[in-house]
Design a protein around this motif. Sequence first.
Motif, PDB file in Angstrom:
ATOM      1  N   ASP A 184       0.744  -1.201   0.199  1.00 57.75           N
ATOM      2  CA  ASP A 184      -0.084   0.245  -0.003  1.00 57.75           C
ATOM      3  C   ASP A 184       0.899   1.341  -0.521  1.00 57.75           C
ATOM      4  OD1 ASP A 184      -1.992   2.269   0.411  1.00 57.75           O
ATOM      5  OD2 ASP A 184      -2.209   0.850   2.327  1.00 57.75           O
ATOM      6  N   PRO A 185       0.517   2.079  -1.158  1.00 54.01           N
ATOM      7  CA  PRO A 185       1.470   3.040  -0.893  1.00 54.01           C
ATOM      8  C   PRO A 185       1.417   4.030   0.002  1.00 54.01           C
ATOM      9  CG  PRO A 185      -0.496   3.370  -2.736  1.00 54.01           C
ATOM     10  CD  PRO A 185       0.243   1.845  -1.958  1.00 54.01           C
ATOM     11  N   ASN A 186       0.310   4.229   0.768  1.00 58.15           N
ATOM     12  CA  ASN A 186      -0.843   5.266   1.891  1.00 58.15           C
ATOM     13  C   ASN A 186       0.263   4.756   3.134  1.00 58.15           C
ATOM     14  OD1 ASN A 186      -2.427   6.159  -0.223  1.00 58.15           O
ATOM     15  ND2 ASN A 186      -4.141   4.736   0.879  1.00 58.15           N
ATOM     16  N   ILE A 187       1.384   3.515   2.792  1.00 58.63           N
ATOM     17  CA  ILE A 187       2.491   3.570   4.048  1.00 58.63           C
ATOM     18  C   ILE A 187       3.431   4.364   4.280  1.00 58.63           C
ATOM     19  CG2 ILE A 187       4.236   2.750   2.778  1.00 58.63           C
ATOM     20  CD1 ILE A 187       2.989   1.756   6.704  1.00 58.63           C
ATOM     21  N   VAL A 188       3.476   5.585   3.150  1.00 61.83           N
ATOM     22  CA  VAL A 188       3.933   6.977   2.774  1.00 61.83           C
ATOM     23  C   VAL A 188       3.431   7.953   4.050  1.00 61.83           C
ATOM     24  CG1 VAL A 188       5.143   8.562   1.545  1.00 61.83           C
ATOM     25  CG2 VAL A 188       5.261   6.472   0.629  1.00 61.83           C
ATOM     26  N   GLU A 189       2.060   7.558   3.854  1.00 66.36           N
ATOM     27  CA  GLU A 189       1.698   8.918   4.921  1.00 66.36           C
ATOM     28  C   GLU A 189       2.362   8.804   6.552  1.00 66.36           C
ATOM     29  OE1 GLU A 189      -2.546   8.911   3.928  1.00 66.36           O
ATOM     30  OE2 GLU A 189      -1.766   8.956   1.509  1.00 66.36           O
ATOM     31  N   VAL A 190       2.082   7.594   6.710  1.00 67.10           N
ATOM     32  CA  VAL A 190       2.156   7.024   8.169  1.00 67.10           C
ATOM     33  C   VAL A 190       3.694   7.181   8.527  1.00 67.10           C
ATOM     34  CG1 VAL A 190       2.493   5.021   9.925  1.00 67.10           C
ATOM     35  CG2 VAL A 190       0.766   4.580   8.107  1.00 67.10           C
ATOM     36  N   TYR A 191       4.377   7.711   7.433  1.00 64.32           N
ATOM     37  CA  TYR A 191       5.653   7.408   8.127  1.00 64.32           C
ATOM     38  C   TYR A 191       6.220   9.434   8.174  1.00 64.32           C
ATOM     39  CZ  TYR A 191       7.288   2.972   8.540  1.00 64.32           C
ATOM     40  OH  TYR A 191       7.843   1.029   8.934  1.00 64.32           O
ATOM     41  N   VAL A 192       4.868  10.213   7.015  1.00 68.41           N
ATOM     42  CA  VAL A 192       5.623  11.620   7.110  1.00 68.41           C
ATOM     43  C   VAL A 192       4.779  11.595   8.276  1.00 68.41           C
ATOM     44  CG1 VAL A 192       4.357  13.903   6.101  1.00 68.41           C
ATOM     45  CG2 VAL A 192       5.197  11.608   3.976  1.00 68.41           C
ATOM     46  N   SER A 193       3.905  11.538   8.510  1.00 67.44           N
ATOM     47  CA  SER A 193       2.682  11.863  10.292  1.00 67.44           C
ATOM     48  C   SER A 193       4.467  11.457  11.449  1.00 67.44           C
ATOM     49  CB  SER A 193       2.014  11.299  10.299  1.00 67.44           C
ATOM     50  OG  SER A 193       0.727  11.502   9.229  1.00 67.44           O
ATOM     51  N   ALA A 194       4.705  10.774  11.137  1.00 70.38           N
ATOM     52  CA  ALA A 194       5.805  10.039  12.091  1.00 70.38           C
ATOM     53  C   ALA A 194       6.886  11.583  12.365  1.00 70.38           C
ATOM     54  CB  ALA A 194       6.119   8.834  12.224  1.00 70.38           C
ATOM     55  N   LEU A 195       7.229  11.942  10.845  1.00 70.98           N
ATOM     56  CA  LEU A 195       8.176  12.181  10.883  1.00 70.98           C
ATOM     57  C   LEU A 195       7.721  14.112  11.560  1.00 70.98           C
ATOM     58  CD1 LEU A 195      10.345  11.240   7.687  1.00 70.98           C
ATOM     59  CD2 LEU A 195      10.818  11.580   9.967  1.00 70.98           C
ATOM     60  N   ARG A 196       6.687  14.328  11.438  1.00 69.72           N
ATOM     61  CA  ARG A 196       6.210  15.849  11.978  1.00 69.72           C
ATOM     62  C   ARG A 196       5.683  16.115  13.438  1.00 69.72           C
ATOM     63  NH1 ARG A 196       1.778  15.522   7.121  1.00 69.72           N
ATOM     64  NH2 ARG A 196       2.855  17.157   5.669  1.00 69.72           N
ATOM     65  N   ARG A 197       5.538  14.916  13.371  1.00 64.62           N
ATOM     66  CA  ARG A 197       5.789  14.332  15.268  1.00 64.62           C
ATOM     67  C   ARG A 197       7.061  14.915  16.120  1.00 64.62           C
ATOM     68  NH1 ARG A 197       1.385  10.685  14.034  1.00 64.62           N
ATOM     69  NH2 ARG A 197       3.540   9.480  14.889  1.00 64.62           N
ATOM     70  N   LYS A 198       8.113  14.518  15.201  1.00 63.10           N
ATOM     71  CA  LYS A 198       9.557  14.501  15.292  1.00 63.10           C
ATOM     72  C   LYS A 198      10.005  15.868  15.013  1.00 63.10           C
ATOM     73  CE  LYS A 198      10.477   9.361  16.645  1.00 63.10           C
ATOM     74  NZ  LYS A 198      10.674   8.020  15.769  1.00 63.10           N
ATOM     75  N   ILE A 199      10.198  15.861  13.572  1.00 63.75           N
ATOM     76  CA  ILE A 199      10.983  17.359  13.354  1.00 63.75           C
ATOM     77  C   ILE A 199      10.810  18.760  13.675  1.00 63.75           C
ATOM     78  CG2 ILE A 199      11.833  15.205  11.762  1.00 63.75           C
ATOM     79  CD1 ILE A 199      11.191  16.642   9.346  1.00 63.75           C
ATOM     80  N   ASP A 200       8.604  18.286  13.204  1.00 63.85           N
ATOM     81  CA  ASP A 200       8.557  19.689  13.390  1.00 63.85           C
ATOM     82  C   ASP A 200       7.657  20.089  13.944  1.00 63.85           C
ATOM     83  OD1 ASP A 200       9.656  20.671  10.325  1.00 63.85           O
ATOM     84  OD2 ASP A 200       7.503  19.938   9.851  1.00 63.85           O
TER      85      ASP A 200
END
Length: 222
Positions: A184-200
Amino acid sequence: MLLVDDERRLTDVLASGLANEGFAVDVAHDGRDGLWLATENDYDVIVLDVMLPRLSGYAVCRELRDARNWTPILMLTAKDGVHDEAEALDTGADDYLSKPFSYVVLLARLRALVRRGGPARPVSIAVGDLTLDPAGLRCRRGEVDIALTPKEFAVLHGLARRAGEVVSKRELLAQAWDFAYDGDPNIVEVYVSALRRKIDAPFGRTSLVTVRGAGYRLEATS
């Protein structure tokens, strides 16, 4: 990275272990397929066995260098094969490792090659005050260290290498998973959300931007 070796049990074990270390691993089991993948994709490092069906590792390395492809190559040679090691370097390989080898040593040498990279590849990547060290899988915002999983780092690395540009989900999948990923290409969304919680979020930033219908863009923020 690209792993080219006809020993399928070895490639399965290595691909699994290296994936856990944060590498997205493409695998080929003969020289022709390895050469095709190496010319069609942009890899950070290539692991290339000497003895391959259809086209030897020497020939693959030589053709890549003749085509001015300077991706770092680590060649796997025969045990105590002094002539193999010499020929590997003469054909353009950056490093070699004799079989059987230590996985820990292989990993250390791969990280050293990634750190050194090609002629124009920087040791670290800075996007504003966000800094990534690909070889050490380290991330910092200013003076603050940010702990990322290997997969989170791979996604962020794919964005940072093209900072300011829109990167599609498909491109991030190829960067952070592998060439043959069909989940599922939407797995990328999961990691982008996780990154936002950490880097932003902890820093009051919005550097990781969604471009609706196109992908994501990593921006430098003050």
